[in-house]
Design a protein around this motif. Structure first.
Motif, short mmCIF file in Angstrom:
data_model
loop_
_atom_site.label_atom_id
_atom_site.label_comp_id
_atom_site.label_asym_id
_atom_site.label_seq_id
_atom_site.Cartn_x
_atom_site.Cartn_y
_atom_site.Cartn_z
N HIS A 78 54.26 42.16 35.73
CA HIS A 78 52.96 42.82 35.60
C HIS A 78 52.00 42.17 36.59
O HIS A 78 51.56 41.05 36.40
N MET A 79 51.73 42.87 37.68
CA MET A 79 50.80 42.34 38.69
C MET A 79 49.38 42.65 38.21
O MET A 79 48.94 43.79 38.23
N ASP A 80 48.73 41.61 37.76
CA ASP A 80 47.51 41.76 36.99
C ASP A 80 46.28 41.35 37.79
O ASP A 80 46.39 40.71 38.84
N SER A 81 45.12 41.71 37.28
CA SER A 81 43.87 41.17 37.81
C SER A 81 43.76 39.72 37.34
O SER A 81 44.29 39.39 36.29
N PRO A 82 43.03 38.86 38.04
CA PRO A 82 42.35 39.12 39.30
C PRO A 82 43.23 38.85 40.53
O PRO A 82 42.77 39.02 41.65
N PHE A 83 44.48 38.44 40.32
CA PHE A 83 45.25 37.89 41.42
C PHE A 83 45.72 38.93 42.44
O PHE A 83 45.92 38.62 43.60
#
Length: 294
Positions: A78-83
């Motif tokens: 899961h490519m999440d915020s804020p990265f």
């Protein structure tokens, strides 16, 4: 037994519930679940999955994913915020990370007086998912505005895919690399008020024809062709409002299935089978899923 991602405990969990991360809000857990903080984290965990022969699935906004009741034995990333959700505007170009919600990208473009992406108003999900599936509607699609995409290739190296390498047709693209990292969008200058007016018009039309916002739902099938709508075929087959267990074909737009409280993934899958069989029998069209089933 020590699990294969032991050294990545800071951002990898076991037996992680996926239902809250999907629009259906149903389904079982992921065997492993990663929320990497950097491209290096991402690379390392993908390499480990490859070494351990564990399948990988990418999860963005969860708008087009149905997780089976037993869950998935994959590593879900899961490519999440804020990265992975930076947005940068330079002239008429916007660069956005894969985790940026489409709604945020569209509104930032409009505020900056940049036109084009407002055709995507009302389409849920993230930049990464939208690129992979060339998200769009009758108003237009994301593909024509893409100037370039950064990806991780199958060797987990960062590569730049330039516009000339990219192909966007119907609801598909040739972006088949394991991971989309970010994209560059080439837009045109226009008065912010004019862009916002168009957004509002598109939004009003969309909302009239979709399930209510509080309902857990998903869009099911690809349109058989640009002028033949899956929703119209399902409606003409008399399936609006059809229910199995806790799942129901939306009476507002027949290409959506609603998962009522207590629904199971198998209820949705049963409806999918029923719809495909009925449309094939009555009209001779083989409806292809737009939804991903994990």
């Amino acid at each position: 037994m020590q699990h294969p991602f032991q050294e990545f405990q800071e951002f990898v969990a076991e037996d992680y519930p996926l239902a809250p991360l999907t629009w259906f809000r149903i389904g079982g857990p992921a065997a492993y679940f990663a929320k990497p903080h950097t491209v290096e984290n991402l690379r390392a965990v993908l390499r480990r999955a490859a070494e351990a022969n564990i399948p990988v699935k990418m999860l963005g906004g969860g708008t087009n994913v149905l997780v089976r009741d037993q869950g998935t034995d994959a590593l879900v990333v899961h490519m999440d915020s804020p990265f992975f959700s930076d947005v940068a505007i330079e002239g008429e170009t916007i660069t956005a990370g894969a985790a940026v919600p489409l709604t945020a990208l569209i509104s930032q473009a409009a505020r900056a007086g940049l036109a084009g992406l407002e055709v995507l108003t009302g389409i849920p999900g993230t930049v990464g998912g939208a690129l992979r599936g060339n998200a769009g509607s009758r108003q237009g699609a994301i593909g024509p505005f893409v100037g370039g995409v950064d990806v991780l290739d199958s060797s987990f190296e960062v590569q730049q895919r330039e516009r000339d390498d990219l192909s966007f047709v119907d609801r598909e693209s040739n972006l088949d690399e394991p991971v989309i990292l970010s994209a560059r969008f080439e837009l045109t200058r226009e008065e912010p008020e004019a862009v916002v007016r168009r957004m509002r018009k598109i939004w009003i039309v969309k909302k009239e024809n979709q399930p209510y916002g509080h309902q857990s739902s998903g869009l099911m099938f690809k349109n058989p062709s640009p002028d033949i709508s899956a929703g119209a075929l399902i409606d003409q087959a008399g399936l609006k409002g059809t229910r199995h267990g806790g799942a129901e074909v939306s009476d507002r737009h027949a290409n959506f299935v609603i998962a009522h409280p207590g629904a199971k993934a198998e209820d949705v899958l049963h409806l999918i089978d029923q719809i495909q069989q009925r449309v094939w029998q009555q009209f001779g069209y083989e409806l292809e899923l737009q939804l991903q089933v994990w």
